[in-house]
Design an enzyme around this catalytic site. Structure first.
Site, PDB file in Angstrom:
ATOM      1  N   ASP A 151       0.814  -1.222   0.000  1.00 36.62           N
ATOM      2  CA  ASP A 151       0.000   0.000   0.000  1.00 36.62           C
ATOM      3  C   ASP A 151       0.844   1.267   0.000  1.00 36.62           C
ATOM      4  O   ASP A 151       0.447   2.289   0.555  1.00 36.62           O
ATOM      5  CB  ASP A 151      -0.962   0.021   1.203  1.00 36.62           C
ATOM      6  CG  ASP A 151      -1.825  -1.218   1.230  1.00 36.62           C
ATOM      7  OD1 ASP A 151      -2.225  -1.666   0.147  1.00 36.62           O
ATOM      8  OD2 ASP A 151      -2.068  -1.747   2.328  1.00 36.62           O
ATOM      9  N   LYS A 210       2.316   2.431  -5.008  1.00 32.86           N
ATOM     10  CA  LYS A 210       3.209   2.109  -6.134  1.00 32.86           C
ATOM     11  C   LYS A 210       2.562   2.491  -7.457  1.00 32.86           C
ATOM     12  O   LYS A 210       3.215   2.978  -8.374  1.00 32.86           O
ATOM     13  CB  LYS A 210       3.516   0.603  -6.141  1.00 32.86           C
ATOM     14  CG  LYS A 210       4.246   0.124  -4.908  1.00 32.86           C
ATOM     15  CD  LYS A 210       4.355  -1.390  -4.861  1.00 32.86           C
ATOM     16  CE  LYS A 210       3.090  -2.117  -4.476  1.00 32.86           C
ATOM     17  NZ  LYS A 210       2.629  -1.906  -3.093  1.00 32.86           N
ATOM     18  N   GLY A 249      -4.042  -3.810  -4.522  1.00 32.64           N
ATOM     19  CA  GLY A 249      -5.029  -2.773  -4.823  1.00 32.64           C
ATOM     20  C   GLY A 249      -4.325  -1.487  -5.173  1.00 32.64           C
ATOM     21  O   GLY A 249      -3.518  -0.994  -4.401  1.00 32.64           O
ATOM     22  N   HIS A 250      -4.577  -0.980  -6.366  1.00 34.83           N
ATOM     23  CA  HIS A 250      -3.958   0.282  -6.770  1.00 34.83           C
ATOM     24  C   HIS A 250      -5.058   1.246  -7.177  1.00 34.83           C
ATOM     25  O   HIS A 250      -5.949   0.883  -7.940  1.00 34.83           O
ATOM     26  CB  HIS A 250      -3.054   0.104  -7.993  1.00 34.83           C
ATOM     27  CG  HIS A 250      -2.122  -1.052  -7.893  1.00 34.83           C
ATOM     28  ND1 HIS A 250      -1.241  -1.187  -6.867  1.00 34.83           N
ATOM     29  CD2 HIS A 250      -1.933  -2.107  -8.699  1.00 34.83           C
ATOM     30  CE1 HIS A 250      -0.545  -2.292  -7.043  1.00 34.83           C
ATOM     31  NE2 HIS A 250      -0.952  -2.876  -8.143  1.00 34.83           N
ATOM     32  N   GLN A 308       2.362  -5.861  -3.915  1.00 32.04           N
ATOM     33  CA  GLN A 308       2.743  -6.165  -2.534  1.00 32.04           C
ATOM     34  C   GLN A 308       4.062  -5.439  -2.214  1.00 32.04           C
ATOM     35  O   GLN A 308       4.305  -4.394  -2.781  1.00 32.04           O
ATOM     36  CB  GLN A 308       2.850  -7.684  -2.294  1.00 32.04           C
ATOM     37  CG  GLN A 308       1.518  -8.372  -2.180  1.00 32.04           C
ATOM     38  CD  GLN A 308       0.836  -8.603  -3.515  1.00 32.04           C
ATOM     39  OE1 GLN A 308       1.450  -9.084  -4.438  1.00 32.04           O
ATOM     40  NE2 GLN A 308      -0.423  -8.275  -3.606  1.00 32.04           N
TER      41      GLN A 308
END
Ligand code: IMO
Ligand code: MG
Length: 468
Positions: free
Chosen positions: A21, A24, A48-49, A231
């Site tokens: 988180d 990135k 999750g992005h 990750q």
């Protein structure tokens, strides 16, 4: 002898430095505008992005953020685990938003997350009781376990129903035995699984191919290749805080396994670090703030999971862990996000190292979470910065002086340069640090040539600095 000063094209890898988180996707989006090929090399829908471009907000779990560059080929490589329904949904959502997915390539070797993987993820977590990992519940761990057990189903198997059924005939009896006899749960039938998969397979069919060939060709053609890590370093199954880790290799080394791009083709490795540190799920977190300061970071930074909605645990920046990340990934620079979130604190702290039983540790104790037990973080305290009109900032030098000083101090502690910073979700709130290369130049910088640069806070050799 290799001429290290001659400009050469080298792939750029972007990795998370801590427990995920780190935003990135935001930096990948900016660098990805100048890439020819963007490759995601590991993980699955546990990631999750969120990327904001103009008025549009894009949320991804599987598709690399690089898809927002319509000119780039966007690869989901062998190391990924893919839930077909999630991928088909992301493709549909992007198309609705006017984003073309024509350049998406999905590896035939990537493993498929099936309904029994998700079910087993849930059941295993319950069975672990107090030892539960706090997984994202997406079936990621059980899918990688089947890959290692050689009973996995791969994306290429989806292209031929006869083959898919043959593979399920091997895997399902084993899985059902475990579900029925071990967990006293329900069984899965091939017919139901295949029927559920069918509509998604038709969406995905055109994208599935030999992505290693895409990688080889990109290297051979001197393309600008960007690796998008999912990750993060401390979630790496070997190098992270085991067992509170994910089941893949988010570290930079993971970028070359099964992507068709050899390690020698990599030029720069950038670590994305938050101005503070967060973690979701269980496991020791030495710099965690369990008081109102942690709550304040959580609220100001909207620190709730994109994938699961869980509140993230928040703490001061763990620069001791960052130094480990520098070393294990061979970081050549870092990008720091969320500088705005720390605004308003009178002072801010950075953990430079740990002590244990009164002794100063030379290295971050990686590899097993129990090694963190009893570790005391040692902090340096710096003056904070006030809220400003973040919208008006368009140059690094316009940031509050103490925020700039904070970034500079992290550079000194980590022993590597800061390349970019960000202080908001929008693309124009990510800036290049004064005097540092523009994203496009990252692909033509000389390769790292020597190791052994030293952090200012101790004798721990980190990595080389110099070319940036
Ligand atoms: P991005 O790409 C934060 C964590 C989970 C859990 C552990 C194992 O958004 O940075 P898993 O479902 O992978 O078996 O869960 O890993 N985890 C993440 N934490 N960001 C992520 O991805 C994560 N992916 C996995 O919370 O502790
Ligand atoms: Mg996440």
């Amino acid at each position: 002898m290799v001429e290290t000063n001659a400009p050469v094209t080298g792939a750029v890898v972007v990795v998370g430095t801590h427990w995920g988180d780190e935003a990135k996707g935001k930096f990948v989006d900016v660098i990805g505008q100048d890439a020819d090929v963007v490759i995601r090399y590991g993980g699955g829908p546990n990631a999750g992005h969120t990327v904001m471009v103009g008025d549009a907000t894009h949320k991804f779990h599987l598709i690399p953020s690089g898809i927002l560059n319509a000119k780039a080929v966007c690869v989901m490589a062998d190391g990924m685990v893919i839930a077909p329904e999630v991928l088909a949904h992301e493709i549909a959502t992007l198309r609705e938003a006017g984003v073309t997915c024509e350049n998406l390539r999905v590896s035939q070797n990537a493993h498929v997350i099936l309904p029994y993987h998700k079910r087993l993820d849930e059941l295993e977590e319950i069975a672990k009781g107090a030892g539960a990992i706090g997984t994202t519940g997406r079936g990621v761990g059980p899918c990688y376990a089947d890959k290692a057990s050689r009973i996995g189903i791969r994306m290429g198997d989806l292209l031929d129903e006869k083959r898919l059924r043959e593979r399920l005939d091997v895997a399902l009896p084993l899985k059902n035995k475990l579900l029925l006899k071990g967990y006293k749960d329900y069984a899965f039938t091939p017919d139901v699984i295949v029927a559920e998969l069918r509509p998604h397979i038709e969406v995905l069919r055109p994208f599935i191919c030999d992505t290693q060939a895409v990688g080889y060709d990109a290297v051979a053609d001197g393309k600008r290749i960007l690796f998008e890590g999912a990750q993060a370093t401390l979630l790496d199954i070997d190098g992270g805080t085991y067992p509170f880790v994910t089941s893949s290799h988010p570290v930079s080394g993971g970028a070359t396994v099964g992507t068709g791009v050899p390690p020698t083709a990599i030029g720069q490795v950038l670590g994305v670090v938050k101005a503070y540190t967060t973690r979701v799920g269980a496991g020791t977190f030495p710099t965690e703030l369990l008081d109102e300061r942690g709550d304040r970071i959580r609220e100001r930074g909207h620190e709730y999971g994109t994938t699961t909605g869980r509140p993230r645990r928040c703490g001061w920046l763990d620069a001791f862990a960052l130094r480990y990340s520098v070393r294990v990934n061979g970081l050549t620079g870092f990008c720091m996000g969320h500088l705005d979130v720390l605004a308003g604190f009178d002072t801010v702290s950075i953990c430079t190292h740990y002590t244990k039983n009164g002794e100063r540790l030379a290295h971050f104790p990686a590899g097993d979470v129990s090694l963190l037990d009893g570790c005391e973080p040692v902090f340096e305290t710096l003056p904070g910065w006030a809220e400003v009109e973040w919208d008006k900032i368009s140059r690094f030098d316009d940031l509050p002086a103490n925020a700039q000083a904070y970034v500079r101090r992290v550079e000194a502690i980590a022993g590597i340069p800061a390349l970019m910073v960000s202080f908001g979700a929008r693309r124009d709130q990510t800036l290049i640090v004064s005097g540092k290369p523009a994203p496009r130049e990252l692909f033509t910088l000389p390769r790292p040539s020597a190791f052994g640069a030293r952090s200012e806070v101790g004798a721990v050799a980190t990595t080389r600095v110099g070319v940036l």
